[in-house]
Design a protein around this motif. Structure first.
Motif, mmCIF file in Angstrom:
data_model
loop_
_atom_site.group_PDB
_atom_site.id
_atom_site.type_symbol
_atom_site.label_atom_id
_atom_site.label_comp_id
_atom_site.label_asym_id
_atom_site.label_seq_id
_atom_site.Cartn_x
_atom_site.Cartn_y
_atom_site.Cartn_z
ATOM 1 N N GLY A 47 -9.689 11.547 1.807
ATOM 2 C CA GLY A 47 -9.397 11.648 3.233
ATOM 3 C C GLY A 47 -7.990 11.242 3.596
ATOM 4 O O GLY A 47 -7.481 11.664 4.626
ATOM 5 N N HIS A 48 -7.354 10.402 2.777
ATOM 6 C CA HIS A 48 -5.974 10.008 3.018
ATOM 7 C C HIS A 48 -5.042 10.679 2.006
ATOM 8 O O HIS A 48 -5.468 11.104 0.942
ATOM 9 N N TYR A 49 -3.773 10.746 2.368
ATOM 10 C CA TYR A 49 -2.772 11.310 1.470
ATOM 11 C C TYR A 49 -2.422 10.309 0.370
ATOM 12 O O TYR A 49 -2.726 9.116 0.475
ATOM 13 N N ALA A 50 -1.759 10.818 -0.661
ATOM 14 C CA ALA A 50 -1.346 9.949 -1.766
ATOM 15 C C ALA A 50 -0.373 8.873 -1.300
ATOM 16 O O ALA A 50 -0.225 7.838 -1.964
ATOM 17 N N THR A 51 0.274 9.080 -0.155
ATOM 18 C CA THR A 51 1.208 8.082 0.366
ATOM 19 C C THR A 51 0.519 6.767 0.710
ATOM 20 O O THR A 51 1.183 5.766 0.962
ATOM 21 N N LEU A 52 -0.819 6.768 0.725
ATOM 22 C CA LEU A 52 -1.547 5.514 0.912
ATOM 23 C C LEU A 52 -1.175 4.511 -0.179
ATOM 24 O O LEU A 52 -1.264 3.305 0.016
ATOM 25 N N LEU A 53 -0.713 5.037 -1.323
ATOM 26 C CA LEU A 53 -0.327 4.183 -2.446
ATOM 27 C C LEU A 53 1.178 3.940 -2.475
ATOM 28 O O LEU A 53 1.725 3.590 -3.529
ATOM 29 N N ARG A 54 1.858 4.112 -1.346
ATOM 30 C CA ARG A 54 3.312 3.932 -1.302
ATOM 31 C C ARG A 54 3.722 2.542 -1.811
ATOM 32 O O ARG A 54 4.634 2.416 -2.622
ATOM 33 N N SER A 55 3.059 1.519 -1.326
ATOM 34 C CA SER A 55 3.437 0.162 -1.741
ATOM 35 C C SER A 55 3.106 -0.077 -3.210
ATOM 36 O O SER A 55 3.805 -0.842 -3.894
ATOM 37 N N THR A 56 2.072 0.581 -3.724
ATOM 38 C CA THR A 56 1.747 0.482 -5.143
ATOM 39 C C THR A 56 2.863 1.090 -5.982
ATOM 40 O O THR A 56 3.303 0.515 -6.983
ATOM 41 N N VAL A 57 3.316 2.275 -5.563
ATOM 42 C CA VAL A 57 4.419 2.936 -6.259
ATOM 43 C C VAL A 57 5.676 2.071 -6.216
ATOM 44 O O VAL A 57 6.353 1.866 -7.236
ATOM 45 N N SER A 58 5.988 1.555 -5.030
ATOM 46 C CA SER A 58 7.200 0.734 -4.869
ATOM 47 C C SER A 58 7.175 -0.486 -5.774
ATOM 48 O O SER A 58 8.213 -0.895 -6.310
ATOM 49 N N SER A 59 6.004 -1.074 -5.968
ATOM 50 C CA SER A 59 5.907 -2.277 -6.783
ATOM 51 C C SER A 59 6.019 -1.977 -8.277
ATOM 52 O O SER A 59 6.413 -2.837 -9.057
#
Length: 433
Positions: free
Chosen positions: A115-127
């Motif tokens: 239901g959400h876009y992959a950008t929900l993991l933005r902070s995961t990617v950044s870390s």
């Protein structure tokens, strides 16, 4: 066309509320009203601003907004989001850190299609970016995919993951967050029989429903109570003519959002009330904590109906993964065939979506994997979001995952033991059949 009218009515309601918010904000902001010392005027303008922003975000795909990362040399390196492989329902995206040498760690982050876009993991990617080269599955909004692209169910999802793992190469480490955890496990088992040389070095499963019945939650209880016929009649709609996917059967993102909001309705109501007051008092900001969270939370995407229904039927009701009875393209996938890929599970003690016990059940299915290749972690006090993007992830879980990756960085030998690694960025690009 059945259900298309319902889909358009939902979009009409959303559009109308966005317009009402814009109108209220504009009218209550007329300069003449500055002469009236009436707090309701400021509150009306504030309500309009918050309402317009909120309803507009429901149909907008968020940007990644990852501009740069600090390298080992202490300099900022620009980050470019590059699509390295494109398929109708998903793009394989790489975060290309400009001017930085290939990193020893290469991570494929499998984002949920829930239901959400992959950008929900933005902070995961950044870390992860400062310490690894990162790829991610960027699932597409089903309403934008023409009917001519065909169906997409959990078997197709699994084969997409197999394709991506083959393309990136074997010297990768896979992290699957929430919904894709059981399918990432199945994809790895598929490779174990089909192309063992293309298997990843390690697989980390975070808060996923490997065995939904291990610890029942409201989510699993709902799947058990509702019949598939009821679910199809109440949740599935056809995309309206406004979008490229007109006529495609989907589980609308707006319905999923309503479900999300209802689970913590009091908390969301309080958050929006407080934000309206902050806007009226001039204390809000474009990127304050409320806007940062809800700009992402409210941005929802439609899921293909086949994917949603097959997930409920086969993962939650029939528990095909938990019973090791999952079939892909007419072939049973035996999770016990995984013998060289190190597997770690991560759970949160306060996870009310994938409760503790559901994800760690994966380790019991790995009958062919030595115990020294298995690991698990239960994060005390962490909820579902916290185990992959919150404080618990940043302070505790991320270091443990990176240590697990480093401990299993070397390529396994024919005997199953670790051998010499090929080094950073030298994974062979495996041809697709």
């Amino acid at each position: 066309m059945k259900y298309m009218f319902t889909y358009d009515m939902m979009e009409t309601a959303r559009n109308t509320n966005q317009w009402l918010g814009s109108t209220a904000s504009t009218m209550a902001s007329y300069p003449i009203f500055g002469l009236a010392a009436n707090p309701w005027i400021q509150l009306t303008a504030a309500w309009g601003e918050v309402a317009e922003r909120s309803f507009a975000r429901m149909v907008a795909k968020p940007d990644w907004n990852i501009r740069s990362v600090v390298g080992l040399d202490g300099r900022d390196h620009l980050v470019e989001v590059e699509t390295v492989h494109s398929r109708p329902f998903c793009n394989l995206v790489k975060f290309d850190v400009q001017g930085r040498a290939p990193m020893p760690r290469r991570i494929l982050l499998i984002a949920p299609m829930s239901g959400h876009y992959a950008t929900l993991l933005r902070s995961t990617v950044s870390s992860l970016l400062p310490d690894a080269d990162v790829y991610i599955t960027d699932w597409q909004n089903a309403r934008d995919i023409p009917v001519s692209a065909g169906k997409f169910d959990i078997e197709d999802y699994t084969l997409y993951l197999v394709d991506f793992m083959k393309r990136i190469g074997p010297d990768i480490h896979v992290i699957a967050v929430c919904q894709p955890a059981p399918l990432a496990l199945a994809a790895t088992a598929y490779l174990a029989e089909d192309a063992p040389e293309a298997q990843p070095r390690s697989l980390t499963l975070i808060g996923g429903p490997i065995d939904p019945d291990a610890t029942p939650t409201d989510v699993t209880d709902f799947g058990r109570r509702v019949t598939m016929g009821q679910l199809e009649r109440s949740a599935i709609q056809r995309v309206g003519f406004k979008y490229a996917g007109a006529g495609r059967m989907v589980y609308p993102g707006l319905l999923q959002l309503a479900s999300f909001m209802s689970m913590n309705s009091d908390r969301h109501a309080e958050a929006f009330r407080d934000q309206i007051l902050r806007v009226a008092q001039g204390k809000s900001g474009e990127h304050d904590s409320h806007n940062r969270f809800y700009d992402e939370y409210l941005a929802v995407m439609d899921m293909p109906a086949e994917f949603y229904l097959s997930t409920v039927q086969r993962i939650f009701k029939e528990r095909e993964i938990a019973r090791n009875r999952f079939v892909v393209d007419g072939r049973r996938v035996d999770i016990g065939k995984i013998t060289t890929v190190a597997v770690k599970t991560v759970e949160g003690s306060k996870d009310d979506i994938s409760a503790p016990g559901q994800c760690v059940a994966a380790l019991d299915l790995l009958t062919g994997l030595p115990d020294d290749k298995k690991a698990s972690h239960l994060e005390e006090g962490a909820g579902h979001y916290g185990i992959f993007a919150g404080k618990s992830w940043r302070n505790n879980i991320r270091p443990l995952v990176l240590d697990f990756i480093d401990a299993n960085a070397e390529a396994p030998t024919a005997s199953g033991k670790s051998g010499k690694s090929d080094g950073p960025g030298k994974g062979k690009l495996v041809a697709l059949s």
